[in-house]
Structures are given as C-alpha cells and as structure tokens.
Design an enzyme around this catalytic site. Structure first.
Site, PDB file in Angstrom:
ATOM      1  N   ALA A  91       0.828  -1.202   0.000  1.00 51.82           N
ATOM      2  CA  ALA A  91       0.000   0.000   0.000  1.00 51.82           C
ATOM      3  C   ALA A  91       0.867   1.259   0.000  1.00 51.82           C
ATOM      4  O   ALA A  91       2.012   1.241   0.448  1.00 51.82           O
ATOM      5  CB  ALA A  91      -0.910   0.013   1.221  1.00 51.82           C
ATOM      6  N   GLY A 134       0.231  -5.506   0.329  1.00 51.09           N
ATOM      7  CA  GLY A 134      -0.787  -5.539  -0.719  1.00 51.09           C
ATOM      8  C   GLY A 134      -0.276  -6.154  -2.011  1.00 51.09           C
ATOM      9  O   GLY A 134      -1.046  -6.761  -2.766  1.00 51.09           O
ATOM     10  N   GLU A 137      -0.645  -9.738  -1.459  1.00 54.68           N
ATOM     11  CA  GLU A 137      -2.073 -10.049  -1.536  1.00 54.68           C
ATOM     12  C   GLU A 137      -2.538 -10.116  -2.983  1.00 54.68           C
ATOM     13  O   GLU A 137      -3.343 -10.980  -3.341  1.00 54.68           O
ATOM     14  CB  GLU A 137      -2.878  -9.017  -0.750  1.00 54.68           C
ATOM     15  CG  GLU A 137      -2.656  -9.121   0.743  1.00 54.68           C
ATOM     16  CD  GLU A 137      -3.277  -7.969   1.520  1.00 54.68           C
ATOM     17  OE1 GLU A 137      -4.240  -7.357   1.026  1.00 54.68           O
ATOM     18  OE2 GLU A 137      -2.789  -7.686   2.627  1.00 54.68           O
ATOM     19  N   GLU A 157       3.862  -6.413   7.677  1.00 57.35           N
ATOM     20  CA  GLU A 157       3.121  -5.770   8.746  1.00 57.35           C
ATOM     21  C   GLU A 157       2.858  -6.718   9.886  1.00 57.35           C
ATOM     22  O   GLU A 157       2.599  -6.363  10.990  1.00 57.35           O
ATOM     23  CB  GLU A 157       1.814  -5.154   8.239  1.00 57.35           C
ATOM     24  CG  GLU A 157       0.814  -6.116   7.679  1.00 57.35           C
ATOM     25  CD  GLU A 157       0.945  -6.336   6.179  1.00 57.35           C
ATOM     26  OE1 GLU A 157       2.007  -6.094   5.606  1.00 57.35           O
ATOM     27  OE2 GLU A 157      -0.043  -6.766   5.586  1.00 57.35           O
TER      28      GLU A 157
END
Length: 157
Positions: A91, A134, A137, A157
């Site tokens: 992100a 992300g 992901e 994270e």
C-alpha cells in the site's frame, strides 16, 4: 469487423488498450495485448516507480481492468507484472497518513480485491523483486504465481 491495433504504452507510464467497446486509459498500468497466437493474453504491468506502491489510483485502475476483462471474450488470460526490483511493495503508506480507522473503512479499499476475485479469466502473477503487503495479496488473488529467482513475497506488517 477487425479491431484496430492496440497502441503501445505511451510516454510517462500511460497505457491505453481497447477492450471491446471500452477504452481504458491508465496512468499507472501499462496494458498490452499479445499478438498472433498470444492475442488472447493481456499483460498488465504496474508502472509506479520506484517501488510500485499500490496507491488508490493504481487500485482503481486494477479494478477497472478486472471489470473490462470479464466483458471481453477475446481475452483468455491476464498476466500481472511489476518491475524487476519490485512487483508491488504494498500500500501507499503516504496516503494513509493522518487517516483514522473509520476514514480507511469509508475508502472501501477492499472493493478492488473483491473485483479481482470475481475475474473469470485466469490470472497469472509474474513476480520479480519485492511483493510485500498488498503486493503479496495481489499475487495471492492470482491463479498462478511465476516467481523469478529475485522474488521476495511477504507480509511485513
């Protein structure tokens, strides 16, 4: 009626591809149809150097591409790629600065992942370099991950 040839990605990281009747212009994604036997392959390259952070703009472009791909019978498979040093480093943290949990909830950042999940065509992640947060992901939403020797996937994270 034959389609006009797709323009090559333009200067400044802008890509244009014609999908059915839709014209998609992307600032942070380079879109390229294969030719000849590879005509059914759409390559989507995340182009937001230096680390290909998944900003809201990048996520929105990915969402729009996923919607368009479902509507185009000529596209048989989608390859999602990044740069040699970073597939996608997660992100865009700068966009989260100063936002509360409620602010982030209102943004509905997960709608992109929901749309990608609904894609009916096979998705292939072509990963080199970092795919973190992300970015990782995004690879997990794909049906197949092809990772180079330099690929590093993770959830820091």
């Amino acid at each position: 009626m034959p389609r006009p040839p797709n323009p090559k990605p333009g200067v400044g990281g802008r890509g244009i591809v014609r999908l059915m009747a839709l014209d998609l212009t992307c600032e942070h994604l380079l879109l390229e149809h294969g030719e000849g036997e590879d005509r059914g392959v759409l390559t989507v390259t995340i182009n937001r150097p230096p680390v290909n952070a998944l900003s809201r703009a990048v996520q929105e472009e990915l969402r729009r591409v996923a919607v368009a791909v479902n509507q185009d019978d000529d596209i048989r498979v989608v390859v999602i790629a990044g740069g040699p040093k970073a597939f996608a480093a997660g992100a865009d943290i700068k966009q989260m600065t100063g936002k509360s949990a409620i602010d982030m909830l209102k943004i509905d950042q997960f709608s992109t992942w929901d749309q990608i999940k609904k894609t009916k065509k096979p998705l292939i992640a072509a990963v080199s370099g970092f795919a973190l947060g992300g970015g990782c992901e995004l690879t997990m939403h794909c049906d197949l991950i092809v990772a180079s020797e330099t690929a590093k996937l993770g959830q820091p994270e």
